[in-house]
Design a protein around this motif. Sequence first.
Motif, PDB file in Angstrom:
ATOM      1  N   ALA A 202      39.006  35.109  45.001  1.00  0.00           N
ATOM      2  CA  ALA A 202      39.374  34.651  43.711  1.00  0.00           C
ATOM      3  C   ALA A 202      40.735  34.949  43.208  1.00  0.00           C
ATOM      4  O   ALA A 202      41.629  34.305  42.508  1.00  0.00           O
ATOM      5  CB  ALA A 202      38.204  35.095  42.777  1.00  0.00           C
ATOM      6  N   GLN A 205      43.253  32.566  44.843  1.00  0.00           N
ATOM      7  CA  GLN A 205      43.323  31.337  44.360  1.00  0.00           C
ATOM      8  C   GLN A 205      44.224  31.287  43.278  1.00  0.00           C
ATOM      9  O   GLN A 205      44.534  30.032  42.919  1.00  0.00           O
ATOM     10  CB  GLN A 205      41.668  31.042  44.330  1.00  0.00           C
ATOM     11  CG  GLN A 205      40.898  30.778  45.407  1.00  0.00           C
ATOM     12  CD  GLN A 205      39.548  30.088  44.896  1.00  0.00           C
ATOM     13  OE1 GLN A 205      38.712  30.808  44.738  1.00  0.00           O
ATOM     14  NE2 GLN A 205      39.332  28.909  45.245  1.00  0.00           N
ATOM     15  N   ARG A 209      41.393  29.037  40.855  1.00  0.00           N
ATOM     16  CA  ARG A 209      39.786  29.729  41.166  1.00  0.00           C
ATOM     17  C   ARG A 209      38.959  29.007  40.425  1.00  0.00           C
ATOM     18  O   ARG A 209      37.814  28.950  41.050  1.00  0.00           O
ATOM     19  CB  ARG A 209      39.952  31.363  40.737  1.00  0.00           C
ATOM     20  CG  ARG A 209      40.023  31.454  39.367  1.00  0.00           C
ATOM     21  CD  ARG A 209      39.835  32.947  39.098  1.00  0.00           C
ATOM     22  NE  ARG A 209      41.011  33.621  39.752  1.00  0.00           N
ATOM     23  CZ  ARG A 209      41.896  34.293  39.294  1.00  0.00           C
ATOM     24  NH1 ARG A 209      42.173  34.200  37.806  1.00  0.00           N
ATOM     25  NH2 ARG A 209      42.726  34.817  39.797  1.00  0.00           N
ATOM     26  N   GLY A 214      36.425  27.680  46.955  1.00  0.00           N
ATOM     27  CA  GLY A 214      36.403  28.743  47.887  1.00  0.00           C
ATOM     28  C   GLY A 214      35.406  29.287  48.723  1.00  0.00           C
ATOM     29  O   GLY A 214      34.395  29.157  48.376  1.00  0.00           O
TER      30      GLY A 214
END
Length: 715
Positions: A202, A205, A209, A214
């Motif tokens: 996270a 990302q 996110r 993901g």
Amino acid sequence: MTQAFARLQPALAHHVVNTLGWRSLRPLQEQAVEPVLAGHDALLLAPTAGGKTEAACFPVLSAMEEQGWSGLSVLYVCPLKALLNNLLPRLETYTSWLGRRAALWHGDVSAPVRRRILRDPPDVLLTTPESLEAMLVSANVEHRQFFAGLRTIVVDEVHAFAGDDRGWHLLAVLERLTTVANRPIQRIGLSATVGNPEELLAWLQGSGRDTRPGTVVAPGVGAAPAADVQVDPELDPELDPELDIELDYVGSVDNAATVIAALHRGEKRLVFCDSRQLVEELGAGLRARGVTTFLSHASLSVDERRRAEQAFAEARDCVIVSTSTLELGIDVGDLDRVIQLNAPATVASFLQRLGRTGRRPGSVRNCLFLAINEDQLLWAAALLRLWGSGYVEPVVAPPQPRHIVAQQLLALCLQENAVGSRLWTSAWNGLAPFDRSAEPIVAYLVEQGYLDRDGELLFIGPEAQRRFGHRHFMGMTAVFTAPPQFTVLDGRREVGRTDPALLTEKVDGPRLLLLGGRSWKVTWIDWKRRRCFVEQVDSGGKARWFTRGLSGGSRALTGSAREVVLGADPPVKLTRRAQRVLAELRDSRLHTVHPGGTVITQRDGDVRWWTWAGFRANATLAATLGPLADEKQSFADEWVRLRADVDRELWSAAVADATERLCLPEVNEQALVGLKFSEALPHRLAVATLAARLADLEGAATVLREPVRFLVRPG
């Protein structure tokens, strides 16, 4: 052929089988194909030599062909230039199978090569975050054109970034690249085992996110237990044929050299030390005993390190002594043994180092720990106890990176020449802390002249030019501060760099240095250019480097050390010497521990609260106790020193409501020197940033809730 293998581009799959000679993909590589081909952000977890590079690159190259990517479409980012150099031949091979190209760009790459890359960009570029920043702010790079085709960014050893300010810098640069390319960019992180993979993904990302899928790919990697883990009594690595871990006590660096010289003759051994000074001292000791020895650490010249690593890779009966520079996947050939002098700071580092061995069929993963004093024996035992429990540290980004926000605001103005005073947050796509919460920092930069303002536009001001403008603002591309060092030259050949303190301290006779495992006599010092000329001598000399930053043991590791003192053994082989010294250590420190809580000892006016809570928790406790702590607020990983007159009554009154009024630790003004760009922050925010990073509020609160036992010791 598996379904995942069939999804790879046919020409690439052909070469995997016929050129590499692989009969199958590894589990990580199998499981990574679908999510990477689907464009998911991903975190790929595997031990050292687990095939992470191929797990990312094979599906990315397949997507490149299937979707017809052109120009520079993939960035491969690493924390070390040496790791990039090591990876380049592999990436050149893989891209060539598809008629594509890979190239290298970092600080050691020559200007003509960079100009050639700008004229004719490769498909894959291997680089560092600092080089990406330099490209974005450079007037010589048309960054919107150069990065227009960018689709994917692979971040190798992402855990090595995320735990410090380089991670925040990397994340901010990735957001700016996303803005420049004007499209979402797939982010793939490669990492060794970590304790919090979902959180790490996270973090990687960034602003995407909540909008991009993901996936964590971690075959065979389980979740880590909590920090207060207990060792499984059934766990016995001595009976595990895949592991050979041993802990020994040797008492000194000289004795360590004697042991290493005598053991494992005819084998290739990699010895890890967690300081450059220890690397030099042990390297010199091994050479004095006739052992073929090579050294690797950050203060040796690039050529010196390359020669050592190449020679070691090609030799057999030899030793290479290294800091963590050889922990992160750099290939030094097929190893027989890993030896650890003292203990690394984390279980994750140990796993990286352990993974260097056991790659050859019929061999096992192995590591011999050599402790050079009692304290190091305790910490090594504590670390191995944590490892035996299955614990791996979570990777957590340092809090409140306000100084990185200031650096990024200045870098954005260099990149764009002028930035709208209301639009600057769009460069980071709203990612905190590079969002509107940074308005006070913007105001301070304008007030102090780091930024100039013309109506609604912000641009670089005279103070930024004065402080950071040297060499076209190159000092702004890195977020870490390197202490000043002198270049050491043997004629025209650079040996490495040394701390200036070694050149100024008083000595009797010739001034001798230890560098590269060899002894040097200083013949002349060029103070203006920071150069030191030397000639080689037979023996003698010192090695020392100044390091900045927060130090000390973590709460988990210090708590494990407490359990060792209480009698818990690590689940590894202990030599008779280690058993004897560990028993003596327990006897001498038994008064500092109690299974039911913490201990306050009183002896000859020295009063200490033995919390075994770790450096940050104890820093927080010392600040919270205020006048109850000694006037210097002294503390260490295991204890906090208290006033000499503390008794039970005074203690009970002082800590009754302490959990409700926890304080951030006090910050030494000198520590701000190590916080690069802190001068571009209001002083109170710079101090608050360091204080937040020094604190462990949760750990402090936990300790305050435990029972306390008073122990008066006779003088």
